[in-house]
Motif scaffolding. Structure first.
Motif, PDB file in Angstrom:
ATOM      1  N   GLU A  20     -10.713  22.134   2.936  1.00  0.00           N
ATOM      2  CA  GLU A  20     -11.682  22.760   2.037  1.00  0.00           C
ATOM      3  C   GLU A  20     -11.653  24.284   2.170  1.00  0.00           C
ATOM      4  O   GLU A  20     -11.716  25.007   1.173  1.00  0.00           O
ATOM      5  CB  GLU A  20     -13.079  22.223   2.331  1.00  0.00           C
ATOM      6  CG  GLU A  20     -13.265  20.764   1.932  1.00  0.00           C
ATOM      7  CD  GLU A  20     -14.590  20.202   2.412  1.00  0.00           C
ATOM      8  OE1 GLU A  20     -15.336  20.954   3.084  1.00  0.00           O
ATOM      9  OE2 GLU A  20     -14.874  19.023   2.138  1.00  0.00           O
ATOM     10  N   ALA A  21     -11.577  24.759   3.424  1.00  0.00           N
ATOM     11  CA  ALA A  21     -11.510  26.203   3.634  1.00  0.00           C
ATOM     12  C   ALA A  21     -10.248  26.786   3.016  1.00  0.00           C
ATOM     13  O   ALA A  21     -10.277  27.856   2.389  1.00  0.00           O
ATOM     14  CB  ALA A  21     -11.571  26.512   5.124  1.00  0.00           C
ATOM     15  N   ALA A  26      -7.594  29.790  -1.325  1.00  0.00           N
ATOM     16  CA  ALA A  26      -6.629  29.823  -2.420  1.00  0.00           C
ATOM     17  C   ALA A  26      -7.310  30.157  -3.743  1.00  0.00           C
ATOM     18  O   ALA A  26      -6.771  30.907  -4.565  1.00  0.00           O
ATOM     19  CB  ALA A  26      -5.915  28.476  -2.522  1.00  0.00           C
ATOM     20  N   ALA A  27      -8.517  29.610  -3.938  1.00  0.00           N
ATOM     21  CA  ALA A  27      -9.258  29.904  -5.172  1.00  0.00           C
ATOM     22  C   ALA A  27      -9.624  31.381  -5.240  1.00  0.00           C
ATOM     23  O   ALA A  27      -9.546  32.000  -6.314  1.00  0.00           O
ATOM     24  CB  ALA A  27     -10.504  29.036  -5.244  1.00  0.00           C
ATOM     25  N   ARG A  28     -10.026  31.954  -4.098  1.00  0.00           N
ATOM     26  CA  ARG A  28     -10.361  33.384  -4.084  1.00  0.00           C
ATOM     27  C   ARG A  28      -9.139  34.242  -4.393  1.00  0.00           C
ATOM     28  O   ARG A  28      -9.238  35.247  -5.106  1.00  0.00           O
ATOM     29  CB  ARG A  28     -10.974  33.773  -2.725  1.00  0.00           C
ATOM     30  CG  ARG A  28     -12.391  33.264  -2.521  1.00  0.00           C
ATOM     31  CD  ARG A  28     -13.038  33.950  -1.332  1.00  0.00           C
ATOM     32  NE  ARG A  28     -12.369  33.624  -0.082  1.00  0.00           N
ATOM     33  CZ  ARG A  28     -12.696  32.600   0.701  1.00  0.00           C
ATOM     34  NH1 ARG A  28     -13.691  31.791   0.345  1.00  0.00           N
ATOM     35  NH2 ARG A  28     -12.041  32.378   1.825  1.00  0.00           N
ATOM     36  N   ARG A  29      -7.991  33.841  -3.841  1.00  0.00           N
ATOM     37  CA  ARG A  29      -6.762  34.594  -4.120  1.00  0.00           C
ATOM     38  C   ARG A  29      -6.410  34.528  -5.604  1.00  0.00           C
ATOM     39  O   ARG A  29      -6.016  35.528  -6.213  1.00  0.00           O
ATOM     40  CB  ARG A  29      -5.596  34.058  -3.282  1.00  0.00           C
ATOM     41  CG  ARG A  29      -5.652  34.445  -1.812  1.00  0.00           C
ATOM     42  CD  ARG A  29      -4.320  34.195  -1.124  1.00  0.00           C
ATOM     43  NE  ARG A  29      -3.966  32.775  -1.154  1.00  0.00           N
ATOM     44  CZ  ARG A  29      -4.329  31.898  -0.220  1.00  0.00           C
ATOM     45  NH1 ARG A  29      -5.062  32.293   0.811  1.00  0.00           N
ATOM     46  NH2 ARG A  29      -3.958  30.641  -0.302  1.00  0.00           N
ATOM     47  N   THR A  30      -6.571  33.330  -6.182  1.00  0.00           N
ATOM     48  CA  THR A  30      -6.279  33.173  -7.604  1.00  0.00           C
ATOM     49  C   THR A  30      -7.211  34.031  -8.453  1.00  0.00           C
ATOM     50  O   THR A  30      -6.784  34.702  -9.397  1.00  0.00           O
ATOM     51  CB  THR A  30      -6.415  31.696  -8.011  1.00  0.00           C
ATOM     52  OG1 THR A  30      -5.479  30.903  -7.260  1.00  0.00           O
ATOM     53  CG2 THR A  30      -6.140  31.518  -9.500  1.00  0.00           C
ATOM     54  N   GLN A  31      -8.506  34.033  -8.104  1.00  0.00           N
ATOM     55  CA  GLN A  31      -9.471  34.850  -8.839  1.00  0.00           C
ATOM     56  C   GLN A  31      -9.135  36.331  -8.726  1.00  0.00           C
ATOM     57  O   GLN A  31      -9.229  37.084  -9.711  1.00  0.00           O
ATOM     58  CB  GLN A  31     -10.882  34.586  -8.320  1.00  0.00           C
ATOM     59  CG  GLN A  31     -11.420  33.209  -8.671  1.00  0.00           C
ATOM     60  CD  GLN A  31     -12.768  32.941  -8.017  1.00  0.00           C
ATOM     61  OE1 GLN A  31     -13.209  33.686  -7.141  1.00  0.00           O
ATOM     62  NE2 GLN A  31     -13.410  31.853  -8.413  1.00  0.00           N
ATOM     63  N   ALA A  32      -8.756  36.756  -7.511  1.00  0.00           N
ATOM     64  CA  ALA A  32      -8.408  38.165  -7.309  1.00  0.00           C
ATOM     65  C   ALA A  32      -7.175  38.542  -8.127  1.00  0.00           C
ATOM     66  O   ALA A  32      -7.123  39.613  -8.741  1.00  0.00           O
ATOM     67  CB  ALA A  32      -8.166  38.441  -5.831  1.00  0.00           C
ATOM     68  N   GLU A  33      -6.174  37.662  -8.154  1.00  0.00           N
ATOM     69  CA  GLU A  33      -4.964  37.937  -8.931  1.00  0.00           C
ATOM     70  C   GLU A  33      -5.275  37.990 -10.417  1.00  0.00           C
ATOM     71  O   GLU A  33      -4.737  38.838 -11.150  1.00  0.00           O
ATOM     72  CB  GLU A  33      -3.912  36.861  -8.638  1.00  0.00           C
ATOM     73  CG  GLU A  33      -3.340  36.940  -7.228  1.00  0.00           C
ATOM     74  CD  GLU A  33      -2.521  35.705  -6.872  1.00  0.00           C
ATOM     75  OE1 GLU A  33      -2.452  34.786  -7.720  1.00  0.00           O
ATOM     76  OE2 GLU A  33      -1.964  35.660  -5.756  1.00  0.00           O
TER      77      GLU A  33
END
Length: 329
Positions: A20-21, A26-33
């Protein structure tokens, strides 16, 4: 057997937690990109828009500018570049000035410089890259600023100003460090009608630790720890003749600086500026008018004056009379 089952359950729980972490990271990285991509596209559009404006000339800006700027600001907000959008929303202010074409051209030049700097961010020194990202509108968390090394000093509160913007009241408090010589601005916000964060008034000196937001010419700060007030008297100041070189240094580091605190020592107020006994002078901002209160404090004699520097002139904040008395302007 039960112990084995419990151990297996614990390992499975840790595995799920780790997955989950990892998924959240990964979701945060995708949002940042995705945000980086949106901002790049929005600023690329801004460059094209500015080129079109210059190509067509500025003659019709008073008639068509406000609507065009409102539309452009909305697109920049959609592109997640709120800092650039905020600059665009303030463009109508220049139209009331007599020399508005030159002022507007200067604002367009700074917007173009920001867009180009963001496009070439990888080649910039890290402090300047941080400045560009902040000007574009990338957030810097309070926690990350408070985690940086603090600067302890006896900070003179040299001025404050409240300004209403978008149903919020923004309060700027300017500080000057007695031992470090550093300048700082503490910024707070509150909805209109609600109390703002309390701070000692201008003319006081506080023993405090400040942490600064990153940038090439850091000014905005957070109070990491505030101790007692200090009885220190009027703050030390800069000579009028030294200000042009000081501001040149600030602008060389951060060309988008539009406000900087000054404490001037031995300044003689006059109807349209602040001078010294050597004939050097700094103009006042057109909105300041004739500084009657400051002229009365001075009586034609040199005084210590705190002022906000802007590209169009000084806005007086606070003065200290011959006896060290504090007068808010």
């Amino acid at each position: 057997m039960a112990a084995t089952r419990d151990t297996g359950d614990a390992e499975a729980g840790r595995a799920r937690a780790g997955a989950e972490a990892g998924g959240r990271a990964a979701a945060r990285r995708t949002q940042a990109e995705q945000r980086e991509s949106r901002v790049a596209a929005g600023l690329s559009e801004l460059e094209r828009w500015l080129a079109d404006q210059i190509g067509h000339g500025l003659a019709q800006a008073r008639q068509t500018g406000p609507a065009d700027w409102d539309d452009l600001a909305r697109r920049l907000v959609d592109a997640q570049a709120p800092g650039a959008a905020g600059t665009v929303t303030r463009l109508p202010r220049v139209l009331g000035a007599e020399d508005w074409p030159g002022l507007l051209l200067g604002e367009y030049a700074l917007l173009h410089l920001l867009a180009v700097a963001h496009r070439r961010a990888a080649a910039l020194p890290e402090p300047l890259r941080q400045t560009v990202r902040a000007r574009v509108g990338f957030p810097v968390t309070r926690e990350s600023v408070l985690a940086t090394p603090a600067v302890r000093d006896h900070w003179d509160v040299v001025g404050s100003r409240d300004e209403e913007q978008d149903r919020l009241v923004a309060r700027r408090v300017w500080l000057a460090g007695r031992m470090t010589g550093r300048l700082a601005m503490v910024l707070s916000f509150s909805p209109v009608g609600q109390p703002l964060e309390s701070f000692p008034p201008p003319g006081t000196t506080v023993d405090a630790d400040l942490t600064f937001y990153p940038g090439a010419s850091p000014l905005r700060a957070l109070v990491a720890e505030r101790r007692n007030l200090v009885d220190a008297g009027p703050p030390p100041g800069t000579k009028v003749s030294q200000v042009p070189a000081l501001i040149a240094e600030v602008l060389a580091a951060d060309p988008w600086t539009d406000s900087w605190p000054l404490v001037l020592d031995g300044a003689v107020p006059c109807p349209d500026g602040l001078a010294d006994d050597e004939g050097n002078a700094l103009p006042l901002h057109p909105s300041a008018g004739v500084p009657w209160r400051l002229l009365a404090v001075s009586g034609g004699r040199p005084v210590t004056v705190a002022a906000e520097w802007t590209p169009r002139g000084l806005l007086p904040l606070t003065a200290w009379d011959e006896e060290g008395g504090v007068v808010r302007l």
